[in-house]
Design a protein around this motif. Structure first.
Motif, PDB file in Angstrom:
ATOM      1  N   ALA A 367       0.835  -1.211   0.000  1.00 44.96           N
ATOM      2  CA  ALA A 367       0.000   0.000   0.000  1.00 44.96           C
ATOM      3  C   ALA A 367       0.867   1.257   0.000  1.00 44.96           C
ATOM      4  O   ALA A 367       0.552   2.253  -0.678  1.00 44.96           O
ATOM      5  N   THR A 368       1.961   1.214   0.748  1.00 44.52           N
ATOM      6  CA  THR A 368       2.866   2.369   0.808  1.00 44.52           C
ATOM      7  C   THR A 368       3.562   2.587  -0.517  1.00 44.52           C
ATOM      8  O   THR A 368       3.741   3.728  -0.967  1.00 44.52           O
ATOM      9  N   PHE A 369       3.971   1.493  -1.189  1.00 50.87           N
ATOM     10  CA  PHE A 369       4.581   1.611  -2.519  1.00 50.87           C
ATOM     11  C   PHE A 369       3.605   2.252  -3.495  1.00 50.87           C
ATOM     12  O   PHE A 369       3.998   3.090  -4.324  1.00 50.87           O
ATOM     13  N   SER A 370       2.328   1.869  -3.415  1.00 48.45           N
ATOM     14  CA  SER A 370       1.315   2.444  -4.309  1.00 48.45           C
ATOM     15  C   SER A 370       1.206   3.951  -4.095  1.00 48.45           C
ATOM     16  O   SER A 370       1.162   4.727  -5.061  1.00 48.45           O
ATOM     17  N   GLU A 371       1.177   4.388  -2.839  1.00 49.21           N
ATOM     18  CA  GLU A 371       1.122   5.815  -2.531  1.00 49.21           C
ATOM     19  C   GLU A 371       2.392   6.521  -3.008  1.00 49.21           C
ATOM     20  O   GLU A 371       2.344   7.656  -3.507  1.00 49.21           O
ATOM     21  N   ALA A 372       3.536   5.836  -2.844  1.00 51.58           N
ATOM     22  CA  ALA A 372       4.826   6.436  -3.228  1.00 51.58           C
ATOM     23  C   ALA A 372       4.917   6.651  -4.730  1.00 51.58           C
ATOM     24  O   ALA A 372       5.332   7.726  -5.191  1.00 51.58           O
ATOM     25  N   THR A 373       4.526   5.633  -5.509  1.00 55.24           N
ATOM     26  CA  THR A 373       4.617   5.771  -6.969  1.00 55.24           C
ATOM     27  C   THR A 373       3.644   6.832  -7.472  1.00 55.24           C
ATOM     28  O   THR A 373       3.954   7.565  -8.419  1.00 55.24           O
ATOM     29  N   THR A 374       2.492   6.942  -6.822  1.00 57.55           N
ATOM     30  CA  THR A 374       1.562   8.018  -7.186  1.00 57.55           C
ATOM     31  C   THR A 374       2.191   9.378  -6.908  1.00 57.55           C
ATOM     32  O   THR A 374       2.100  10.307  -7.718  1.00 57.55           O
ATOM     33  N   GLY A 375       2.853   9.493  -5.741  1.00 60.46           N
ATOM     34  CA  GLY A 375       3.521  10.748  -5.396  1.00 60.46           C
ATOM     35  C   GLY A 375       4.631  11.103  -6.361  1.00 60.46           C
ATOM     36  O   GLY A 375       4.781  12.270  -6.765  1.00 60.46           O
ATOM     37  N   VAL A 376       5.424  10.109  -6.764  1.00 63.15           N
ATOM     38  CA  VAL A 376       6.511  10.359  -7.713  1.00 63.15           C
ATOM     39  C   VAL A 376       5.951  10.763  -9.073  1.00 63.15           C
ATOM     40  O   VAL A 376       6.502  11.638  -9.755  1.00 63.15           O
ATOM     41  N   THR A 377       4.855  10.134  -9.485  1.00 61.28           N
ATOM     42  CA  THR A 377       4.214  10.502 -10.750  1.00 61.28           C
ATOM     43  C   THR A 377       3.752  11.953 -10.721  1.00 61.28           C
ATOM     44  O   THR A 377       3.884  12.675 -11.717  1.00 61.28           O
ATOM     45  N   ILE A 378       3.207  12.384  -9.592  1.00 61.31           N
ATOM     46  CA  ILE A 378       2.786  13.788  -9.454  1.00 61.31           C
ATOM     47  C   ILE A 378       3.991  14.713  -9.562  1.00 61.31           C
ATOM     48  O   ILE A 378       3.927  15.779 -10.196  1.00 61.31           O
ATOM     49  N   MET A 379       5.125  14.323  -8.938  1.00 54.86           N
ATOM     50  CA  MET A 379       6.353  15.118  -9.071  1.00 54.86           C
ATOM     51  C   MET A 379       6.734  15.261 -10.536  1.00 54.86           C
ATOM     52  O   MET A 379       7.083  16.358 -11.001  1.00 54.86           O
ATOM     53  N   GLN A 380       6.675  14.155 -11.283  1.00 58.17           N
ATOM     54  CA  GLN A 380       7.034  14.196 -12.698  1.00 58.17           C
ATOM     55  C   GLN A 380       6.079  15.067 -13.494  1.00 58.17           C
ATOM     56  O   GLN A 380       6.511  15.802 -14.401  1.00 58.17           O
ATOM     57  N   SER A 381       4.785  14.993 -13.173  1.00 57.34           N
ATOM     58  CA  SER A 381       3.811  15.794 -13.918  1.00 57.34           C
ATOM     59  C   SER A 381       4.040  17.288 -13.686  1.00 57.34           C
ATOM     60  O   SER A 381       3.895  18.101 -14.603  1.00 57.34           O
ATOM     61  N   LYS A 382       4.414  17.654 -12.453  1.00 59.67           N
ATOM     62  CA  LYS A 382       4.717  19.054 -12.166  1.00 59.67           C
ATOM     63  C   LYS A 382       5.943  19.515 -12.947  1.00 59.67           C
ATOM     64  O   LYS A 382       5.965  20.621 -13.499  1.00 59.67           O
ATOM     65  N   LEU A 383       6.957  18.659 -12.985  1.00 58.65           N
ATOM     66  CA  LEU A 383       8.147  19.000 -13.764  1.00 58.65           C
ATOM     67  C   LEU A 383       7.813  19.128 -15.244  1.00 58.65           C
ATOM     68  O   LEU A 383       8.317  20.021 -15.935  1.00 58.65           O
ATOM     69  N   GLY A 384       6.945  18.222 -15.732  1.00 55.00           N
ATOM     70  CA  GLY A 384       6.546  18.288 -17.140  1.00 55.00           C
ATOM     71  C   GLY A 384       5.809  19.572 -17.468  1.00 55.00           C
ATOM     72  O   GLY A 384       6.005  20.163 -18.536  1.00 55.00           O
ATOM     73  N   ALA A 385       4.957  20.018 -16.545  1.00 50.36           N
ATOM     74  CA  ALA A 385       4.220  21.270 -16.767  1.00 50.36           C
ATOM     75  C   ALA A 385       5.174  22.454 -16.837  1.00 50.36           C
ATOM     76  O   ALA A 385       5.024  23.348 -17.680  1.00 50.36           O
ATOM     77  N   VAL A 386       6.166  22.458 -15.950  1.00 43.52           N
ATOM     78  CA  VAL A 386       7.161  23.533 -15.959  1.00 43.52           C
ATOM     79  C   VAL A 386       7.979  23.483 -17.244  1.00 43.52           C
ATOM     80  O   VAL A 386       8.267  24.517 -17.871  1.00 43.52           O
ATOM     81  N   GLN A 387       8.368  22.288 -17.655  1.00 42.05           N
ATOM     82  CA  GLN A 387       9.154  22.133 -18.882  1.00 42.05           C
ATOM     83  C   GLN A 387       8.382  22.674 -20.082  1.00 42.05           C
ATOM     84  O   GLN A 387       8.954  23.360 -20.950  1.00 42.05           O
ATOM     85  N   GLU A 388       7.076  22.406 -20.120  1.00 43.37           N
ATOM     86  CA  GLU A 388       6.252  22.910 -21.222  1.00 43.37           C
ATOM     87  C   GLU A 388       6.213  24.437 -21.215  1.00 43.37           C
ATOM     88  O   GLU A 388       6.301  25.081 -22.276  1.00 43.37           O
ATOM     89  N   LYS A 389       6.088  25.028 -20.029  1.00 48.93           N
ATOM     90  CA  LYS A 389       6.074  26.491 -19.927  1.00 48.93           C
ATOM     91  C   LYS A 389       7.388  27.093 -20.424  1.00 48.93           C
ATOM     92  O   LYS A 389       7.395  28.119 -21.111  1.00 48.93           O
ATOM     93  N   VAL A 390       8.504  26.451 -20.069  1.00 48.42           N
ATOM     94  CA  VAL A 390       9.813  26.955 -20.493  1.00 48.42           C
ATOM     95  C   VAL A 390       9.947  26.880 -22.005  1.00 48.42           C
ATOM     96  O   VAL A 390      10.431  27.824 -22.655  1.00 48.42           O
TER      97      VAL A 390
END
Length: 449
Positions: A367-390
């Protein structure tokens, strides 16, 4: 009729003056032909010179932003790649954890893989770009994650405790390597040297263990040093003056994550993770530990045992009007959950637990791994949004550069064909001047006598 005398020397020198002017003109014409720009912009534009300077300043600012954005994009892409590796490893490990029967033959492999993946995650979080740690937030000069078993800065193998005005029932408390606290109570000791002798005697008598006492010759403090020959076991301690004053330990002690986990386990169950009594832990007790003392190690100030990163990300200007968070950091909840899940499997005596307790631990880890991978995916999506803006900012600034270039050319540019004609004409005049000068030098009255 009157004539004016002109000597050959005067004729010869007059050609030198015109030659200097021709050569100056040739240099100017050549410069304009090569650069496509007026040799003396100020002379041509006059009061409009300020306009072209302003345009060039705007152009330089855009160039600086584009160069900065290139660094930002490199950091974004490197961060995304590192996080992708962390997430992929976690997904594969979680799949294996679900699919693999928990037998005695598979447990050691699973525990080893969890530890290896934790080390790999630490390495990914400590990635650098251009000499800066990309997961350190604004603290980009310090390694974000400490080694699980070592800590950064290194473990402190001794502790310096300031003691003064000793009286009966004063208390010295210390622990070694995160084990249970050991207590030494002052009885008849009146000096630090007396304390040193009494503590060392207690260690010899096995009343106390794991340390050797001495007096610091500079500060006069009581020093308790670990007797671990590797020098990697940390010691923490304090002195309580029973007259009413609690005296803090001098300096700070950094625990390793491993020592913090061992201390929490020992404090909760009363024995270590390698003790045979681990098999007596019930599913309920394990669940209470995982949700309570263990979970607390991966949040708040306790996370400082793991991380040196700043929770504040780097703010970067990507255009004249836009500013974004141009980094992420190792204090994100997804990374904390990931470290927690791997530690559950590798460090809590999985191979010694009873079957039902082991199952409860593994289910919690999944269950903790599932929460962790979701959290990491959110980190990546935020980085992707910033990359698109740049990238969008770069496209807009590319158009702005084209407009500025066109305006600058309109003000400063010269006709290349006209410049070429001037160069050719000046070269012809210079060559003619050289030829005439040579002929004048040969003129002499002697040749006509």
């Amino acid at each position: 009729m009157r004539t004016t005398f002109v000597s050959t020397l005067a004729l010869w020198n007059s050609s030198k003056t015109s030659l200097d002017k021709l050569q100056t003109g040739l240099v100017k014409a050549n410069k304009e032909l090569v650069t496509g720009r007026e040799a003396d912009v100020g002379l041509k534009l006059g009061y409009k010179t300020g306009q072209t300077l302003s345009l060039r300043q705007d152009r330089a600012e855009i160039d600086a932003l584009v160069d900065s954005n290139a660094s930002i994009l490199l950091r974004m892409k490197s961060s995304t790649t590192a996080l992708d590796q962390v997430r992929t490893n976690a997904d594969k490990f979680m799949d294996a954890l679900i699919a693999t029967p928990l037998s005695s033959s598979s447990l050691s492999t699973i525990m080893y893989q969890a530890k290896a993946n934790l080390q790999s995650m630490t390495s990914s979080m400590n990635s650098t770009v251009g000499g800066q740690y990309i997961f350190g937030g604004i603290n980009s000069q310090e390694k974000p994650l400490n080694d699980y078993s070592g800590g950064t800065p290194a473990l402190r193998p001794d502790v310096s405790i300031p003691v003064s005005g000793l009286s009966t029932t004063d208390v010295i408390t210390f622990n070694v390597g995160g084990a249970l606290d050991q207590i030494f109570t002052v009885t008849g000791e009146t000096t630090v040297d007396d304390l040193v002798a009494s503590i060392n005697a207690a260690v010899t008598a096995t009343t106390l263990s794991g340390v050797e006492a001495s007096r610091d010759p500079v500060t006069g403090n009581l020093v308790l040093k670990s007797t671990d020959l590797t020098g990697k076991t940390d010691v923490t301690g304090s002195f309580t003056d029973m007259d009413g004053t609690g005296i803090p330990v001098e300096g700070s002690v950094t625990r390793s994550p491993q020592a913090a986990v061992a201390s929490a386990f020992m404090s909760t169950f009363g024995f270590g993770v390698n003790d045979a009594a681990v098999s007596t832990i019930t599913p309920g007790d394990m669940k209470a530990f995982l949700d309570g003392p263990f979970a607390a190690l991966f949040e708040g100030t306790n996370w400082q045992d793991w991380s040196n990163a700043s929770g504040q990300n780097i703010q970067s200007k990507i255009s004249a009007t836009e500013k974004v968070e141009a980094s992420t950091n190792a204090n994100d909840r997804g990374i904390q959950k990931m470290a927690m899940a791997y530690t559950m499997i590798s460090e809590l005596g999985l191979d010694r637990l009873g079957e039902s307790t082991r199952e409860a631990l593994v289910n919690k880890a999944i269950a903790t791994f599932s929460e962790a991978t979701t959290g990491v995916t959110i980190m990546q999506s935020k980085l992707g949004a910033v990359q698109e803006k740049v990238e969008e900012a770069d496209e807009r600034m590319s158009l702005q550069k084209d407009i500025l270039d066109a305006k600058i050319i309109h003000l400063e540019a010269v006709d290349p064909a006209e410049a070429k004609i001037r160069v050719d004409r000046l070269m012809t005049q210079i060559q003619t001047s050289y030829s005439l000068t040579a002929q004048l030098r040969t003129m002499s009255l002697i040749n006509y006598l």
